[in-house]
Design an enzyme around this catalytic site. Structure first.
Site, PDB file in Angstrom:
ATOM      1  N   CYS A 226      51.778   7.977  26.186  1.00 12.82           N
ATOM      2  CA  CYS A 226      50.831   8.467  26.250  1.00 12.82           C
ATOM      3  C   CYS A 226      50.565   8.576  28.140  1.00 12.82           C
ATOM      4  CB  CYS A 226      49.361   7.827  25.866  1.00 12.82           C
ATOM      5  SG  CYS A 226      47.894   8.628  26.422  1.00 12.82           S
TER       6      CYS A 226
ATOM      7  N   CYS B 196      46.695  16.435  28.129  1.00 14.86           N
ATOM      8  CA  CYS B 196      47.610  15.739  27.388  1.00 14.86           C
ATOM      9  C   CYS B 196      48.678  15.300  28.434  1.00 14.86           C
ATOM     10  CB  CYS B 196      48.231  16.304  26.209  1.00 14.86           C
ATOM     11  SG  CYS B 196      49.532  15.172  25.524  1.00 14.86           S
TER      12      CYS B 196
END
Length: 274
Positions: free
Chosen positions: A72, A218
């Site tokens: 992430c 993202c």
């Protein structure tokens, strides 16, 4: 159970961060889902910080559906900023399930993280069968029922597919996203990005995140999009990837390693009662 936690975000991609170095407990999948639910606390991902004697910390990422995420990018930058403010260090190294990630704290809430070298072979994505990862020939349909065939697969710690299109708003990503995420070609599912190249230094994107759904930003999708665009000579080695609330700057160095730079939010202390 009372849990001390932090809330942070990178361009609206938001996280609940729990420091388990000072709190001894385990969370099951149902508890993770509850924390991520926006009717309770709410976040795109939950992040656990754990002790590591060799480097700054281990981190584990969980999607809002309770599944594990190998990487992430925005979450890594947020944790790096959090640990930097705790320790005073300007360089933070975190160990994830996808490997070790180094971040530099640049000041003014800017953090740069080296994501590493992308994977483009079909086995490394992974795909369920051998195909050209630069042209998967997957069909998506826009709001006018026009068919578009393409798709580029990149793994930057987790699997991504990128569709370069003329108008990202012409597609209903809320409808398309889960279909592509769960496509049989992707045994580990995938993140789905619609991308429009504006010029050689700017790409606009919308992202459906694996296990989380539509997201405002993202980090790994930004990285995968920049790599896909570079492979096809659509942008320079350094390019901005624009989301709804701002941009991440993605650079690819001489070793083909990806660097992601962007803002993180201020840190908010929260208490969770489970």
């Amino acid at each position: 159970m009372d849990i001390k936690a932090f809330k942070m975000d990178g361009l609206g991609n938001d996280f609940v961060i729990i420091d388990q170095r000072s709190q001894d407990f385990n969370l099951d999948k149902d508890q993770i889902i509850k924390i991520c639910d926006r009717s309770f606390i709410g976040c795109d991902q939950l992040i656990l910080i754990k002790k590591n004697k060799e480097i700054d910390a281990n981190v584990e990422f969980f999607n809002s559906d309770g599944s594990i995420s190998g990487a992430c990018g925005n979450g890594t930058r947020c944790v790096a900023d959090l640990l930097s403010k705790e320790s005073g260090k300007k360089e933070i190294t975190l160990l994830t399930t996808s490997g070790s990630l180094k971040s530099k704290i640049l000041g003014n809430n800017l953090v740069e993280t080296e994501i590493g070298i992308p994977k483009v072979n079909w086995q490394e994505i992974p795909l369920s069968k051998q195909l050209d990862t630069q042209d998967l020939k997957i069909e998506i349909i826009d709001r006018n029922n026009t068919k578009h065939i393409g798709g580029i697969a990149i793994n930057v710690g987790n699997p991504h597919i990128i569709f370069f299109v003329d108008d990202i708003e012409a597609f209903d990503l809320k409808n398309i996203g889960p279909k592509i995420e769960n496509h049989p070609l992707f045994p580990e599912k995938c993140n789905v990005t619609l991308a429009k190249v504006i010029n050689r230094n700017l790409i606009k994107v919308k992202v459906w995140e694996r296990g989380a759904g539509l997201t405002k930003a993202c980090g790994t999708a930004a990285c995968a999009t920049a790599v896909a665009a570079n492979i096809n000579n659509l942008v320079e080695k350094t390019t901005d990837i624009e989301f709804v609330l701002g941009s991440l700057t993605i650079s690819i160095d001489e070793r083909n390693s990806i660097h992601m730079k962007g803002p993180v939010s201020d840190i908010k202390n929260i208490n969770i009662k489970l």
